[in-house]
Scaffold this active site. Structure first.
Site, PDB file in Angstrom:
ATOM      1  N   ILE A 103      -6.205  -5.233  -6.082  1.00  0.00           N
ATOM      2  CA  ILE A 103      -7.629  -4.976  -5.865  1.00  0.00           C
ATOM      3  C   ILE A 103      -7.921  -3.508  -5.654  1.00  0.00           C
ATOM      4  CG2 ILE A 103      -8.138  -7.260  -4.959  1.00  0.00           C
ATOM      5  CD1 ILE A 103      -7.828  -6.218  -2.167  1.00  0.00           C
ATOM      6  N   GLY A 111      -4.092   3.587  -5.136  1.00  0.00           N
ATOM      7  CA  GLY A 111      -4.198   4.971  -4.685  1.00  0.00           C
ATOM      8  C   GLY A 111      -2.991   5.765  -5.133  1.00  0.00           C
ATOM      9  N   GLY A 112      -2.942   7.028  -4.703  1.00  0.00           N
ATOM     10  CA  GLY A 112      -1.836   7.877  -5.118  1.00  0.00           C
ATOM     11  C   GLY A 112      -0.526   7.522  -4.455  1.00  0.00           C
ATOM     12  N   MET A 113      -0.573   6.758  -3.354  1.00  0.00           N
ATOM     13  CA  MET A 113       0.629   6.486  -2.582  1.00  0.00           C
ATOM     14  C   MET A 113       0.977   5.002  -2.572  1.00  0.00           C
ATOM     15  SD  MET A 113       1.044   7.511   1.397  1.00  0.00           S
ATOM     16  CE  MET A 113       1.909   6.466   2.538  1.00  0.00           C
ATOM     17  N   ALA A 114      -0.036   4.134  -2.723  1.00  0.00           N
ATOM     18  CA  ALA A 114       0.207   2.706  -2.611  1.00  0.00           C
ATOM     19  C   ALA A 114      -0.859   1.941  -3.387  1.00  0.00           C
ATOM     20  CB  ALA A 114       0.199   2.275  -1.139  1.00  0.00           C
ATOM     21  N   VAL A 168      -2.992  -1.932  -3.324  1.00  0.00           N
ATOM     22  CA  VAL A 168      -3.410  -2.983  -2.409  1.00  0.00           C
ATOM     23  C   VAL A 168      -3.630  -4.263  -3.215  1.00  0.00           C
ATOM     24  CG1 VAL A 168      -5.093  -3.710  -0.687  1.00  0.00           C
ATOM     25  CG2 VAL A 168      -4.491  -1.296  -0.896  1.00  0.00           C
ATOM     26  N   LYS A 210      -0.863  -3.885   1.464  1.00  0.00           N
ATOM     27  CA  LYS A 210      -0.689  -2.551   0.877  1.00  0.00           C
ATOM     28  C   LYS A 210       0.794  -2.344   0.631  1.00  0.00           C
ATOM     29  CE  LYS A 210      -2.947   1.112   2.361  1.00  0.00           C
ATOM     30  NZ  LYS A 210      -3.360   2.285   3.187  1.00  0.00           N
ATOM     31  N   ASP A 223      -8.555  11.416   7.701  1.00  0.00           N
ATOM     32  CA  ASP A 223      -8.957  11.205   6.304  1.00  0.00           C
ATOM     33  C   ASP A 223     -10.262  10.417   6.266  1.00  0.00           C
ATOM     34  OD1 ASP A 223      -8.789  11.477   3.578  1.00  0.00           O
ATOM     35  OD2 ASP A 223      -7.501   9.728   3.295  1.00  0.00           O
TER      36      ASP A 223
END
Length: 691
Positions: free
Chosen positions: A38, A41-44, A46, A61, A155
């Site tokens: 759904i 992102g750049g790191m993970a 979801v 995540k 953030d």
């Protein structure tokens, strides 16, 4: 965590197999059945998942493959779980679990179906101040709880604010997500940089993060103030062609008053934004709790219809507090050009404070000089009896002129040295902005300098192949023979929308991200030929040239359009057929039956009678032929009544016997109604008149 779309969980099995996502369908840690992705992102990434142990839907995540080998990235995952676990607040996304399965690090958290604050900004901004403050209040409430617990988010941005709608009440619920960058204030030196890389979204970075990478609760306050400006105006306060330019503006330019873009906003709302986004962190509220209190004061003024409140405006205007005593150092901030690219390191009040001790010290030194040393001593009085002597002529000293010459020589040498080392050896960098490569190199070399080509960069204003920047900049002084780095323009940074037709939705989103574009929304559209979940196209269309990070919507197939079928029993069969075929259904009316109750041409029965079908499906109609007609047999007149009755009943008729007016009791049939040879419905009554 936000649920961006809500597909049919049972219908996704085949579609997910097409995506090739190895996580989909996996049972993570023996507990979480991974469903569709759904968010990414750049790191993970979801995923929507099912906690089979507690039978509930959660968001999981999962760290991207390979990042788990980096201890710092893995530590952030653990830190996020621990940070969020310390917070219990209705406006914070809850983290349920954290773990690792075969090298895959994951977090299990609350699934929040709905949308993000970024979607609200796109559709509603600029919005009324009261509405903006209503949206910001629960965000500050969540951050205030985190700050009281010794945590800073680091953030804060619209993408990390999730908005869900309560199905029972219809009310919106705001939740702050992604404490993955959170740090405990008490256990960290308040750094926000990891291995020299600045963390956070550049549009919401506080100036101190850009300058030295240090953050405290006031960095979250700054980001919240920027979000308030964006809610009020629909735009970000600082924009540029690159993240570096945006970061530079955060340091060197104040956030403008929202009323400059949206006239009519009260001055005390401008003051609240200025207070929260002051470049000097000491001018900002100490934490989100203080800003929340100030926000509520402004909300009450708006609710009361106050258009101008000078006292509230002055109270909210930024003030500088002494870092040790907390006392006010300067009630008014000295006016400064908002676009000053080289601001003074200290304001007037600080400079005055710095100079004051020096003046006092001079005064003290002057007062300590002995009075006897302040003026030469008076010559001793000559006694009356002493003989008079002519005064001796002083002997002229030669040391004075020699010292003077030496001083002049030293001054001249020092001046020449300063001129040579501080000026003469240096050459001003020539201005070459806008020139072509060859012309720029020629001009630089003509100035006695060497030209070196740097990495090219995009520019919205300078054509490709021309100079957009030099290092050092034009006018800067460089040692003779020094090197000037020239940056040529790549032209405007634009990307073509990739062809996504035929992809799965996840594959199409990845294609957009890989092309430096962002995913906007999924727009469902029925298709009779394309399977559900497959992308039909995009808006803008493939091949359209866009700026980087422009939002692109995906048109996704919802499969064949469902057709609702109504019951046509006892209705005209021709009308039923026309209506069903108009919807794209096939009608089978080959079966006809006699009916004593349904008129000829009407529908006796239908299969299926109701429900949902799809184009091309068949509906079977049984049509009435009316009642079955049977011929009245001949030879009934003058026959015995019993014999005539038997014949008629054998044919399915009902028989009624009547004595005619001339009845004499012989028992013979005198007449038949209906008459012999006529057609009558089977089961109808035939009347026999007897003598």
């Amino acid at each position: 965590m936000q649920s961006r779309r809500q597909p049919d969980r049972h219908a996704r099995t085949g579609a997910d197999a097409v995506t090739g996502d190895p996580m989909t369908g996996r049972l993570l840690d023996g507990r979480y059945r991974i469903g569709p992705r759904i968010a990414r992102g750049g790191m993970a990434s979801v995923y929507e998942a099912t906690d089979i142990r507690l039978d509930r839907t959660v968001a999981v995540k999962v760290m991207h493959p390979g990042l788990g080998d980096d201890e710092e990235f893995a530590a952030r995952f653990v830190r996020e779980a621990r940070a969020a676990a310390r917070l219990s607040h209705p406006n914070v996304v809850a983290v349920y679990d954290q773990g690792e399965d075969a090298g895959t690090a994951y977090l299990a958290m609350e699934l929040v179906p709905g949308h993000t604050l970024r979607d609200v900004i796109r559709t509603e901004s600029p919005m009324a101040p009261a509405r903006a403050l209503t949206l910001l209040e629960p965000i500050l409430s969540a951050l205030a709880t985190a700050h009281r617990a010794g945590l800073i988010h680091r953030d804060v941005k619209p993408e990390n604010v999730l908005i869900a709608t309560d199905p029972s009440t219809g009310a919106s619920q705001v939740k702050v997500a992604d404490f993955g960058l959170a740090k405990a204030v008490s256990t960290d030196t308040q750094h926000t940089a990891t291995s020299g890389v600045l963390i956070g979204t550049v549009s919401y970075l506080a100036p101190e993060l850009v300058l030295d990478g240090r953050a405290d609760t006031r960095a979250d306050v700054y980001a919240a103030g920027v979000m308030l400006y964006e809610l009020l105006t629909g735009t970000k306060p600082h924009e540029g062609e690159s993240p570096i330019q945006v970061a530079y503006k955060h340091v060197h330019e104040d956030v403008p008053p929202p009323s400059e873009s949206v006239p009519g906003i009260p001055a005390y709302v401008d003051a609240l934004v200025a207070r929260a986004t002051a470049r000097d962190q000491h001018l900002r509220p100490a934490d989100a709790g203080v800003l929340l209190h100030q926000l509520r004061r402004v909300s009450h003024a708006l609710a009361d219809g106050v258009l101008d409140d000078p006292e509230l405006t002055a109270d909210l205007a930024p003030v500088l507090l002494h870092p040790d005593t907390g006392e006010t150092v300067a009630v008014e901030v000295p006016p400064r050009d908002r676009h000053d690219t080289a601001p003074d390191p200290f304001d007037g009040a600080v400079i005055a404070t710095m100079l004051a001790p020096a003046a006092e010290e001079t005064h003290e030194r002057t007062s300590l000089i002995p009075r006897s040393a302040a003026a030469p001593p008076a010559p001793p009085a000559r006694s009356p009896g002493s003989p008079s002597r002519p005064p001796r002529r002083p002997r002229r000293s030669r040391r004075g002129p020699i010292l003077l010459v030496l001083v002049l020589l030293l001054v001249a040498a020092a001046g020449f040295g300063a001129y040579w080392f501080g000026w003469a050896r240096y050459t001003p960098t020539p201005g070459v902005i806008g020139l072509g490569k060859a012309a720029a190199i020629e001009k630089i070399e003509a100035a006695g300098l060497e030209a070196e080509m740097g990495e090219r960069a995009y520019s919205e204003t300078v054509p490709a192949g021309r100079v957009i920047d030099t290092d050092p900049g034009a006018g800067s002084r460089v040692l003779d023979g020094g090197t000037v780095t020239v940056v040529l323009s790549l032209g405007k940074e634009r990307y073509d929308v990739p062809r996504t037709k035929g992809m799965s939705e996840d594959q199409a989103q990845d294609a957009l991200l890989n092309t430096h574009l962002s995913f906007g929304h999924s727009v469902g559209k029925y298709s009779e030929t394309v399977a559900e979940g497959t992308v039909l196209g995009s808006d803008p269309k493939a091949g359209t040239t866009l700026r980087p990070d422009s939002a692109v919507d995906l048109v996704v197939s919802k499969g064949p359009r469902p057709i609702h079928v109504r019951d046509w029993t006892d209705k005209d069969a021709d009308k039923a057929q026309a209506a069903l075929e108009a919807k794209g259904l096939t009608v089978d009316r080959s079966t006809e039956e006699y009916s004593d109750t349904v008129p000829e041409g009407d529908v006796i029965s239908q299969s299926p009678t109701t429900g949902t079908l799809y184009r091309g499906d068949s509906v079977r109609l049984v049509v009435s032929r009316g009642p079955e007609l049977v011929e009245i047999p001949g030879g009934l007149v003058a026959s015995g009544v019993d014999d005539a009755t038997a014949k008629l009943e054998a044919l399915g008729f009902q028989v009624e016997v009547r004595k005619n007016d001339h009845y004499i009791g012989v028992g013979y049939v005198y007449s038949v109604d209906p008459g012999s040879g006529s057609m009558a419905p089977k089961g109808s009554t035939v009347t026999l008149s007897i003598l």
